[in-house]
Enzyme design. Structure first.
Site, short mmCIF file in Angstrom:
data_model
loop_
_atom_site.label_atom_id
_atom_site.label_comp_id
_atom_site.label_asym_id
_atom_site.label_seq_id
_atom_site.Cartn_x
_atom_site.Cartn_y
_atom_site.Cartn_z
N SER A 120 -8.02 -1.33 -5.22
CA SER A 120 -7.26 -1.78 -6.38
C SER A 120 -8.21 -2.16 -7.48
O SER A 120 -9.33 -2.62 -7.22
CB SER A 120 -6.38 -2.98 -6.02
OG SER A 120 -5.73 -3.48 -7.17
N HIS A 121 -7.78 -2.00 -8.71
CA HIS A 121 -8.58 -2.43 -9.84
C HIS A 121 -8.69 -3.95 -9.90
O HIS A 121 -9.54 -4.48 -10.60
CB HIS A 121 -7.98 -1.90 -11.15
CG HIS A 121 -8.33 -0.47 -11.40
ND1 HIS A 121 -7.84 0.57 -10.63
CD2 HIS A 121 -9.14 0.09 -12.32
CE1 HIS A 121 -8.34 1.70 -11.08
NE2 HIS A 121 -9.13 1.44 -12.11
N SER A 122 -7.84 -4.63 -9.15
CA SER A 122 -7.83 -6.09 -9.12
C SER A 122 -8.05 -6.59 -7.70
O SER A 122 -7.29 -6.25 -6.79
CB SER A 122 -6.48 -6.61 -9.63
OG SER A 122 -6.31 -7.97 -9.31
#
Length: 130
Positions: free
Chosen positions: A10-12
């Site tokens: 995930s980008h986060s």
């Protein structure tokens, strides 16, 4: 029992951690590694993904799930960086629903192809119709 492992990209990191918490409650025996965020911020990193894959790698295989297109590109790059990635597959599935279906399927000892199939079939569950 050895199971297929999962890698969540995930980008986060917060999203990745939250999803791992949910999946761990459903199937605590399935190994799950995370590759979220980039240098403390938003993004993905092929080297971090490669490390995540290697940390949960088993003969049964590893299924990668991702949130956005550049995460997919970095997952492909991570596989290119590995000496042996034959037992690693990238699922074309929505991240949350796909990961949930994958962890359930992995928890019952299914093959990597069955885990991929379950994960990818979840996209039809979330399809919005008019």
């Amino acid at each position: 029992m050895k199971t297929v492992s999962l890698v969540i990209i995930s980008h986060s990191m917060e999203i990745a951690n939250g999803l791992k918490k949910i999946l761990g409650q459903v199937a605590p025996d399935v190994p799950i590694a995370l590759a979220g965020g980039s240098n403390g911020g938003i993004g993905t990193d092929a080297f971090r993904i490669k490390e995540a894959i290697e940390s949960v790698y088993s003969e049964k295989g590893v299924v990668i799930l991702f949130d956005l297109g550049s995460a997919y590109l970095n997952a492909e790059l991570a596989l290119e960086l590995m000496e042996d990635s034959k037992a690693v597959k990238i699922a074309d599935a929505p991240l949350v629903e796909g990961a949930y279906a994958a962890v359930v399927e992995a928890s019952i000892g299914s093959s990597i192809d069955e885990v991929i199939r379950a994960s990818e079939s979840s996209k039809y569950i979330v399809k919005v119709t008019e």
